[in-house]
Design an enzyme around this catalytic site. Structure first.
Site, PDB file in Angstrom:
ATOM      1  N   ARG A  54       3.107   3.278  12.044  1.00  0.00           N
ATOM      2  CA  ARG A  54       4.391   3.453  10.335  1.00  0.00           C
ATOM      3  C   ARG A  54       3.176   4.653  10.814  1.00  0.00           C
ATOM      4  O   ARG A  54       1.899   5.372  11.134  1.00  0.00           O
ATOM      5  CB  ARG A  54       3.254   2.940   9.157  1.00  0.00           C
ATOM      6  CG  ARG A  54       3.583   3.563   7.573  1.00  0.00           C
ATOM      7  CD  ARG A  54       3.152   3.477   6.870  1.00  0.00           C
ATOM      8  NE  ARG A  54       2.210   3.811   6.011  1.00  0.00           N
ATOM      9  CZ  ARG A  54       1.369   3.499   5.133  1.00  0.00           C
ATOM     10  NH1 ARG A  54       1.766   2.528   4.553  1.00  0.00           N
ATOM     11  NH2 ARG A  54      -0.027   3.492   5.497  1.00  0.00           N
ATOM     12  N   TYR A  61      -5.093  10.925  -2.778  1.00  0.00           N
ATOM     13  CA  TYR A  61      -5.607  10.600  -1.597  1.00  0.00           C
ATOM     14  C   TYR A  61      -4.832  10.576  -0.638  1.00  0.00           C
ATOM     15  O   TYR A  61      -5.706  10.889   1.222  1.00  0.00           O
ATOM     16  CB  TYR A  61      -6.877   9.086  -1.448  1.00  0.00           C
ATOM     17  CG  TYR A  61      -7.042   8.195  -1.499  1.00  0.00           C
ATOM     18  CD1 TYR A  61      -5.605   6.946  -0.591  1.00  0.00           C
ATOM     19  CD2 TYR A  61      -6.734   6.783  -2.538  1.00  0.00           C
ATOM     20  CE1 TYR A  61      -6.438   6.308  -0.706  1.00  0.00           C
ATOM     21  CE2 TYR A  61      -6.562   6.198  -2.830  1.00  0.00           C
ATOM     22  CZ  TYR A  61      -6.479   5.667  -1.568  1.00  0.00           C
ATOM     23  OH  TYR A  61      -5.759   4.225  -2.133  1.00  0.00           O
ATOM     24  N   LYS A  62      -3.402  10.906  -0.801  1.00  0.00           N
ATOM     25  CA  LYS A  62      -2.537  10.556   0.384  1.00  0.00           C
ATOM     26  C   LYS A  62      -2.168  11.167   0.798  1.00  0.00           C
ATOM     27  O   LYS A  62      -3.455  13.232   1.497  1.00  0.00           O
ATOM     28  CB  LYS A  62      -1.858  10.057  -0.108  1.00  0.00           C
ATOM     29  CG  LYS A  62      -2.041   8.291  -0.322  1.00  0.00           C
ATOM     30  CD  LYS A  62      -0.998   7.191  -0.211  1.00  0.00           C
ATOM     31  CE  LYS A  62      -1.491   5.688  -0.602  1.00  0.00           C
ATOM     32  NZ  LYS A  62      -1.908   5.045   0.319  1.00  0.00           N
ATOM     33  N   ASP A  77       5.888   4.015  -9.517  1.00  0.00           N
ATOM     34  CA  ASP A  77       4.671   4.633  -8.328  1.00  0.00           C
ATOM     35  C   ASP A  77       4.986   5.707  -7.329  1.00  0.00           C
ATOM     36  O   ASP A  77       5.958   5.227  -6.758  1.00  0.00           O
ATOM     37  CB  ASP A  77       4.152   3.331  -8.112  1.00  0.00           C
ATOM     38  CG  ASP A  77       2.273   3.196  -7.084  1.00  0.00           C
ATOM     39  OD1 ASP A  77       2.622   4.847  -6.575  1.00  0.00           O
ATOM     40  OD2 ASP A  77       2.151   2.286  -6.703  1.00  0.00           O
ATOM     41  N   PHE A  87       3.931  -2.096  -2.889  1.00  0.00           N
ATOM     42  CA  PHE A  87       2.960  -2.223  -2.044  1.00  0.00           C
ATOM     43  C   PHE A  87       1.687  -3.628  -2.893  1.00  0.00           C
ATOM     44  O   PHE A  87       2.061  -3.199  -4.563  1.00  0.00           O
ATOM     45  CB  PHE A  87       2.057  -0.937  -2.327  1.00  0.00           C
ATOM     46  CG  PHE A  87       0.878  -1.101  -1.357  1.00  0.00           C
ATOM     47  CD1 PHE A  87       0.495  -0.921  -0.415  1.00  0.00           C
ATOM     48  CD2 PHE A  87      -0.921  -0.870  -2.841  1.00  0.00           C
ATOM     49  CE1 PHE A  87      -0.825  -0.768  -0.136  1.00  0.00           C
ATOM     50  CE2 PHE A  87      -1.803  -1.437  -1.637  1.00  0.00           C
ATOM     51  CZ  PHE A  87      -2.173  -1.133  -0.810  1.00  0.00           C
TER      52      PHE A  87
END
Lengths: 413, 413
Positions: B372, B225-226, B200, B126
């Site tokens: 995705r 927040y995921k 990560d 990312f």
């Protein structure tokens, strides 16, 4: 409901502060003299939180970034704060904490002054400012020195540092004494030596007119949860002078500070302007509360706030000194030389503050012996100042602080 | 209201996921396959926000730090997250953003490996991870190199870096392809050379069993927040292995990481344990939502989540490949080799995703051409996977993506 038309006297005109007072929730029976530590809840902030959760997050889900313009929220809040601190719109970034923002601007300032060794600050600065500087210096390993002197010694210390001075890092209003630095003259003095300035506005943003652009400040940071009433741990802000924005290289270079975050490029390219000082994903719920809280400033002049704040502090000093001789004033007596708070030294200050809080007058305590009171005209009136002093005088007259229950230290003081 | 007692079949036993589904608000008509980007709102989170605002902030004011134990909130949330990622309680700090936390652990790791030059990462990592490393390297100015290779080349690249390898910095689950690194073997390979590892967990915490302690990981970071459903821009977390906690020197040394924050000392002294990785004042409103959201995990086995996630992804792949031959799978076909998401490549992927979202099936798009889809058993069922594929197949069969309205790029994609 019906107004009394027979009343012989004309009603007093409502002041701007009568109106702003109604924008906040202050619990019954509380006189809140700690808005300099945590501002009270603007009613709009609770509404905004509910809207952000129940109308935005829950219904829009990921679409909220576009449909509720979450992505533009930091910039909108930044524009509101810029207007309060004399900064050009677009020169304030909102997000992260005060400490993290200090790291950003201090590292940027040091990088812009290679070869200069000294960060000069106040020995009474709020500790996190000193700690952040210490951590940065250790991380860089380039032989920088954090030099701290008292407020009284500062001008001479700037001059003494000479061309070794990289950064003058000052908090405009001292968190304990309330003493105010002259931003304009101190900035000019440091810049005359080729140094940069970093101003911490934690106790000045929203408390008094701050004129970053007019003072030619280089960098500033500040807090969202004190005079800006953004809620506990609210997002903080930082300022980069327009002239420095194109050259600043962020040490904390994250995707939200990239020129094109959603292009998902391999290499960092800084965004235009102060936006490059953003790092990670913005805290939408907290920013929503802060944005709503800042609406209390609509139609309010910071100069009016300052005038009333000085009057309230003057009154408090006068009444306390007349009635509580045990308390020693450590705040400058002259209104123009202080922020929006008044502090007294008292050996049993911790216990005395607990006795006050138990009776609904909320100030705070700063080790080792400082009782601190903040005055915030948006929601504090002369009547409350007088009532607060009555209670304080009762505690002092009757030694009500002399109680072991009040000496028990809480986790947070 | 009345149950049909005459119904001849026994009711199916309620599964754990029938129960957890009711803990979330999913809007009517939405099939939400983007919880890997932003988790939906747990009903308890909205309640917690209201409580934090209306019962705590507004009524307790500054006293909330003690009376509502705000000061203990980061630690309470950290304990909940630790349990989800195979970490000893007390080894997870919560606060700041994922990017800022990466800066903290990466700088700590480099400092612990002086003289070593290489940070090795995945070229498909990312972007913020790569940007943070780039910014840190430039700030340190010590000649470090960020070296990136593909997933397939990673093992050889670790070995090739040899004793020049300072840190292996990997995201466990690739944000685009969903490919999963073997944390245990990669950690061992890097450590065999004397290097440290930074993991990560943005796309693995809450998505699959993560075993930080068992894998002997050194440092990790992750996102609130995921899969943890903490709300947009929720506080992030970081992990420091217990063996490293006493020696870590935080580059971001703020007052909340001090051994005695309320003693207001002049010099930084790190707190015991992972607490030294805290920096500024914790974001109480956002942490309250995150804490409440994490309650959805009570009584849920991450192994059960993993089993159902693999089954849902398998089903999605099978159905999409059967019905949408234009879409090219780029996610590993084998369940054990991927995270909890499935991605397909399609040249008009952006427009096709907009067409899907317009019909209530929410996934997301990652440049240049990736569609995705995330699968989150806490609130997504087989029935929704089947219904989502029906809608996707209808779009592909009828070329409904071929519409300029769907090609208009939003600010956030």
């Amino acid at each position: 409901m019906a107004s009394d038309l027979s009343h012989s006297q004309a009603p007093q005109a409502e002041t701007v502060f009568d109106r702003t007072r109604r924008l906040f929730h202050i619990p019954d029976g509380v006189i809140y003299l700690d808005g300099n530590s945590l501002g009270p809840m603007p009613l709009a902030a609770a509404d905004a939180l509910q809207r952000a959760a129940k109308a935005e997050w829950s219904e829009m889900l990921i679409r909220g970034w576009n449909d509720a313009d979450w992505i533009g929220l930091p910039e909108r809040v930044g524009a509101r704060i810029a207007a309060l601190i004399g900064a050009e719109a677009g020169s304030v970034m909102v997000g992260d904490t005060t400490s993290v923002n200090l790291f950003k601007v201090l590292s940027a300032a040091l990088a812009a002054r290679p070869g200069r060794r000294v960060i000069l600050s106040d020995s009474g600065n709020f500790p996190t400012d000193l700690y952040v500087a210490q951590g940065l210096i250790a991380t860089l390993g380039q032989g920088h020195e954090l030099r701290t002197v008292s407020h009284a010694e500062m001008e001479a210390a700037v001059d003494a540092a000479g061309e070794d001075l990289a950064v003058l890092m000052l908090t405009q209003v001292d968190y304990r004494t309330g003493a105010l630095y002259d931003m304009k003259s101190m900035t000019a003095r440091a810049q005359a030596l080729g140094a940069l300035t970093v101003w911490d506005l934690a106790h000045s943003a929203g408390a008094l007119p701050v004129e970053l652009d007019a003072c030619n400040a280089d960098f500033a940071i500040g807090c969202g949860y004190k005079y800006l009433n953004g809620g506990p741990g609210a997002p903080a802000f930082l300022y980069v002078a327009p002239r420095n924005q194109a050259s600043v290289a962020p040490a904390l270079s994250g995707w939200m500070g990239h020129a094109a975050p959603f292009a998902f490029e391999h290499d960092y390219r800084p965004a235009e302007g102060v936006g490059r000082m953003r790092v990670g994903t913005p805290p939408i719920l907290a920013l929503s509360a802060l944005e709503a809280g800042l609406q209390a400033w609509d139609g309010v002049s910071i100069h009016e706030v300052r005038a009333k704040s000085i009057a309230l502090c003057d009154l408090f000093i006068e009444l306390v000194e007349a009635r509580c001789p045990e308390l020693e004033l450590i705040t400058p007596r002259e209104g123009a030389a202080r922020g929006s708070q008044v502090s007294f030294r008292f050996e049993e200050g911790y216990a005395a503050m607990q006795a006050l809080i138990a009776r609904g007058v909320i100030g705070d305590f700063r080790a080792p012996d400082v009782m601190r009171f903040g005055f915030t005209p948006l929601y504090i009136s002369e009547r409350e100042v007088r009532a607060g002093v009555d209670i304080l005088a009762g505690i002092m007259d009757n030694r009500l602080w002399d109680n072991d229950d009040y000496r028990k230290k809480a986790k947070v003081t």
